[in-house]
Design an enzyme around this catalytic site. Structure first.
Site, PDB file in Angstrom:
ATOM      1  N   HIS A  34       0.893  -1.281   0.084  1.00 17.30           N
ATOM      2  CA  HIS A  34      -0.047  -0.211   0.257  1.00 17.30           C
ATOM      3  C   HIS A  34       1.005   1.349   0.007  1.00 17.30           C
ATOM      4  CE1 HIS A  34      -3.089  -2.731   0.899  1.00 17.30           C
ATOM      5  NE2 HIS A  34      -2.672  -3.045   1.935  1.00 17.30           N
ATOM      6  N   GLU A  90      -1.485  -0.166   8.324  1.00 11.41           N
ATOM      7  CA  GLU A  90      -2.445  -1.023   9.150  1.00 11.41           C
ATOM      8  C   GLU A  90      -1.932  -2.035   9.879  1.00 11.41           C
ATOM      9  OE1 GLU A  90      -3.954  -2.726   5.335  1.00 11.41           O
ATOM     10  OE2 GLU A  90      -2.399  -4.553   5.496  1.00 11.41           O
ATOM     11  N   HIS A 101       3.423  -7.558   1.753  1.00 13.06           N
ATOM     12  CA  HIS A 101       2.635  -8.461   2.608  1.00 13.06           C
ATOM     13  C   HIS A 101       1.639  -9.473   2.083  1.00 13.06           C
ATOM     14  CE1 HIS A 101       0.187  -4.869   2.689  1.00 13.06           C
ATOM     15  NE2 HIS A 101      -0.821  -5.818   2.802  1.00 13.06           N
ATOM     16  N   ARG A 153      -1.544  -4.676  -6.141  1.00  8.87           N
ATOM     17  CA  ARG A 153      -1.295  -6.005  -6.307  1.00  8.87           C
ATOM     18  C   ARG A 153      -0.176  -6.497  -7.023  1.00  8.87           C
ATOM     19  NH1 ARG A 153      -6.119  -7.004  -8.426  1.00  8.87           N
ATOM     20  NH2 ARG A 153      -7.143  -6.828  -6.567  1.00  8.87           N
TER      21      ARG A 153
END
Length: 334
Positions: free
Chosen positions: A104, A121, A179, A199
């Site tokens: 991200h 996150e 991740h 992605r």
């Protein structure tokens, strides 16, 4: 306007090609073969918004409440920082199969490219099958050039750090860290309010529509933090009737509570809303200002406490309850 109170939201499940069958039973729904991958618990993301399910504000969206109540809901400093935008997103994720290898962008890159917040996150592992694993970070240093080559030849996973996991494990995933959650795991994910994902690798797997899902190899290249870190797992020691810090960053603070009695939490000093997620057992969240607005949570249940009600009791309904607590600490604001 109606007075604010502890808010609960309608079930908001999202079908995913890699999804499992744990979320429907967790939400009190009949299990079936639909691959439900995500339950968006607290969300102001357009098209996937949380809708109030309890009390006088039933039917209103989280964005409506943020616009209408501002500092009373968010806290004064959080409201000044984020305006009418609710800044966090909480999901439950159930992976039957491996999610894509992804990354991200940070705030600057996300704002420049997408007009969005970045996406830092945190994962709290709620369930994990024997031998289940995930990927977080690199285990060996690579360059941008090597990254591109490894994506091209399918060997990118060879340089990622693989972690076997168990319930209770915590991983902090700052923007830029490559991740993937893998099959056999259910996690609670706390993140900035963003749906921007790059992605990198998806196992040549078709999506729900039967077509290969889009990759974002070039966009990811400039978003990735290529540094190798000494540790990726968050270490902590649980205590009884004492809050334990799991994660603290400018975007959110997360603590865990194991309570065996009514436990007082007076959090006005943070000047923030609070999100509670019941991880184990059952509990009641009871505001001091209006005990009649108390809400009960069983495992997987979530409520949002407005900043104006940040004086409350966590009460186990049985012998004990385990509860995740999420808020924004204003000390990080200038």
């Amino acid at each position: 306007m109606e007075r604010l109170y502890p808010l609960q939201f309608r079930v908001n499940l999202q079908e995913k090609v890699w999804g499992g069958q744990r979320l429907k039973p967790l939400k009190g729904l009949q299990a079936d073969d639909t691959p439900m991958g995500e339950s968006w618990e607290v969300s102001a993301v357009e098209g996937k918004e949380s809708i109030v399910s309890n009390g006088a504000l039933q039917g209103q969206t989280l964005s409506q409440l943020t616009r209408n109540y501002g500092p009373l809901l968010l806290g004064k400093k959080v409201s000044l920082m984020y305006g009418d935008q609710f800044p966090l997103l909480l999901k439950l994720i159930d992976a039957r199969d491996d999610l894509s290898i992804q990354v991200h962008p940070n705030d600057h890159l996300a704002q420049t490219r997408h007009g969005s917040l970045g996406k830092t996150e945190m994962w709290f592992v709620m369930e994990a099958d024997q031998g289940a694993h995930l990927y977080s970070g690199f285990k060996s240093q690579i360059s941008k050039y090597e990254y591109s080559k490894r994506v091209e030849d399918g060997s990118i996973m060879d340089v990622l750090m693989r972690h076997e996991v168990k319930p209770g494990d915590v991983f902090f995933i700052p923007a830029g860290r490559v991740h993937a959650i893998c099959g056999g795991i259910m996690v609670a994910e706390i993140q900035q309010s963003s749906d921007v994902t790059y992605r990198i690798y998806d196992y040549n797997r078709p999506g729900l529509d039967g077509k290969l899902r889009e990759l974002h190899t070039e966009l990811a290249e400039d978003a990735i933090d290529y540094k190798v870190y000494s540790s990726y797992l968050t270490n902590y020691i649980e205590r009884v009737n004492k809050p334990v810090l799991l994660t603290e960053c400018p975007y959110f603070t997360v603590k865990i509570h194991n309570v065996t009695r009514a436990f007082h939490r007076k959090l006005f000093k943070y000047d923030s809303f609070i999100i509670y997620l019941c991880l184990e057992g059952e509990c009641t969240i009871r505001p001091v200002s209006d005990p009649d607005t108390a809400v009960s949570l069983r495992r997987g249940g979530v409520c949002l406490i407005p900043a104006c009600d940040a004086d409350l009791y966590l009460v186990p309904n049985d012998a004990t309850a385990k509860i995740l607590e999420v808020f924004i600490d204003n000390k990080h604001f200038n």
